[in-house]
Enzyme design. Structure first.
Site, mmCIF file in Angstrom:
data_model
loop_
_atom_site.group_PDB
_atom_site.id
_atom_site.type_symbol
_atom_site.label_atom_id
_atom_site.label_comp_id
_atom_site.label_asym_id
_atom_site.label_seq_id
_atom_site.Cartn_x
_atom_site.Cartn_y
_atom_site.Cartn_z
ATOM 1 N N LEU A 1 -42.456 -38.792 6.634
ATOM 2 C CA LEU A 1 -43.276 -39.629 5.764
ATOM 3 C C LEU A 1 -44.720 -39.497 6.199
ATOM 4 O O LEU A 1 -45.008 -39.395 7.399
ATOM 5 C CB LEU A 1 -42.860 -41.103 5.875
ATOM 6 C CG LEU A 1 -41.558 -41.558 5.223
ATOM 7 C CD1 LEU A 1 -41.366 -43.052 5.468
ATOM 8 C CD2 LEU A 1 -41.541 -41.260 3.739
ATOM 9 N N ASP A 2 -45.634 -39.538 5.237
ATOM 10 C CA ASP A 2 -47.050 -39.553 5.574
ATOM 11 C C ASP A 2 -47.360 -40.770 6.433
ATOM 12 O O ASP A 2 -46.714 -41.824 6.313
ATOM 13 C CB ASP A 2 -47.907 -39.619 4.312
ATOM 14 C CG ASP A 2 -47.901 -38.319 3.528
ATOM 15 O OD1 ASP A 2 -47.485 -37.295 4.103
ATOM 16 O OD2 ASP A 2 -48.306 -38.334 2.357
ATOM 17 N N ARG A 3 -48.389 -40.642 7.265
ATOM 18 C CA ARG A 3 -48.792 -41.746 8.135
ATOM 19 C C ARG A 3 -49.067 -43.039 7.357
ATOM 20 O O ARG A 3 -48.660 -44.126 7.802
ATOM 21 C CB ARG A 3 -50.024 -41.328 8.951
ATOM 22 C CG ARG A 3 -50.543 -42.390 9.893
ATOM 23 C CD ARG A 3 -51.692 -41.847 10.742
ATOM 24 N NE ARG A 3 -52.276 -42.887 11.586
ATOM 25 C CZ ARG A 3 -53.335 -43.615 11.249
ATOM 26 N NH1 ARG A 3 -53.951 -43.400 10.085
ATOM 27 N NH2 ARG A 3 -53.800 -44.547 12.061
ATOM 28 N N THR B 1 -47.759 -44.133 4.602
ATOM 29 C CA THR B 1 -46.598 -44.613 3.851
ATOM 30 C C THR B 1 -45.616 -45.324 4.773
ATOM 31 O O THR B 1 -45.305 -44.839 5.855
ATOM 32 C CB THR B 1 -45.886 -43.444 3.155
ATOM 33 O OG1 THR B 1 -46.814 -42.744 2.331
ATOM 34 C CG2 THR B 1 -44.733 -43.937 2.301
#
Length: 316
Positions: A141-143, A145
């Site tokens: 997951l993106d930071r 999110t």
């Protein structure tokens, strides 16, 4: 299949050591000379200190500062850690068994070590806190999110679960809070071509063959805001954020779209209102359908005033 060469150095802070293999050519007199050229971002004085402190090893043990260059040899060492901003939010455990660990990752915490985020990452924290040295992420997951993130506990089962995500055999459902546009017809399927260039922070859409598909559904709206369900069929970088911005309803807290906004790493205000809400897949070993759901909420929906608070270290 050849087994991976085991490191003579143990993990440190839940991190594996760096492994290098020297080239076959022999244009260096010493290992030290090769490392200075191989690691241009590391001060040569730092390399000298690591050699003196016996922190760089080969298969036989620590290498001496004047050790002659050996071609096709393996070297291991632990990297120096950057100064990091502590991320003051806990990782919630959603599910744990002998094969899988599913957690709720908070906003602002990276999935894996990279760049300026090493110790303050989900992988390193969980390896350390749960004493799971072989833990590996099945996906990322993106930071910014928050939400469901799945890890594989046993090394021998890593490939099978990672393949599920690679082959798009996992149904991933997200929720987002963004402005409400009464003129926007929903539900709809957004299809476009998204391009992300190396070294460029933001992705963008361009004409061409479709490579990004997202299903967008309106769940509820009030006071000019709306809660959306987003189901991606593909996994392009920043896909959900780009598609929502393209619809004219950028996700609240997005520092990339529509405008790039620089933000200090220790500024935890107004987190991106994007949440990985559910994961569903058929288990590759048991054949059973497995479904996990988040225990988190999106703060801008449950308490907009708290989300919008000017406090520098907000608690999403």
């Amino acid at each position: 299949m050849r087994r991976k060469l085991k490191s003579p150095l143990p993990q440190r802070h839940g991190l594996d050591p760096v492994r290098l293999r020297t080239p076959a050519e022999t244009s260096w007199a010493t290992m030290r000379d090769h490392l200075v050229e191989r690691l241009p971002r590391v001060d040569p004085a730092r390399i000298d200190a690591m050699l003196r402190e016996q922190r760089i090893v080969d298969r036989s043990g620590p290498i001496a500062p004047d050790a002659p260059f050996v071609p096709e040899e393996f070297l291991w060492f632990h990297r120096d850690l950057p100064d990091e901003a502590s991320v003051p939010f806990e990782i919630g455990i959603v599910h744990r068994d002998d094969d899988l660990l599913v957690v709720d990752k908070p906003h602002f915490l990276a999935t894996i070590p990279r760049g300026r985020h090493i110790l303050e990452t989900a992988l390193v924290r969980l390896r350390r806190d749960l004493d799971l040295p072989t833990l590996s992420p099945a996906h990322r997951l993106d930071r910014p999110t928050a939400g469901l993130l799945m890890f594989v506990v046993r090394r021998e089962r890593r490939g099978a679960y990672q393949t599920l995500f690679r082959d798009r055999r996992v149904r991933k459902t997200y929720e987002a809070v963004a402005p409400h546009d009464p003129a926007l017809t929903l539900p709809r399927t957004v299809e476009s071509r998204i391009v992300k260039e190396r070294g460029v922070i933001r992705a963008y859409e361009e004409p061409g063959p479709v490579n990004a598909v997202t299903h967008v559904e309106l769940l509820a709206h009030r006071n000019g805001l709306a809660r959306y369900r987003l189901v991606p069929e593909t996994g392009r970088t920043h896909q959900l954020r780009v598609h929502m911005n393209g619809l004219g309803v950028p996700i609240l807290g997005d520092d990339f779209y529509p405008e790039l906004t620089e933000k200090p790493l220790n500024d935890f205000r107004r987190p991106l209102q994007l949440l990985a809400a559910a994961l569903e897949f058929r288990d590759p070993f048991t054949g059973a359908t497995r479904r996990f759901t988040t225990r988190l909420d999106l703060q801008a929906w449950t308490s907009f005033d708290k989300w919008a608070s000017p406090t520098r270290e907000g608690r999403p």
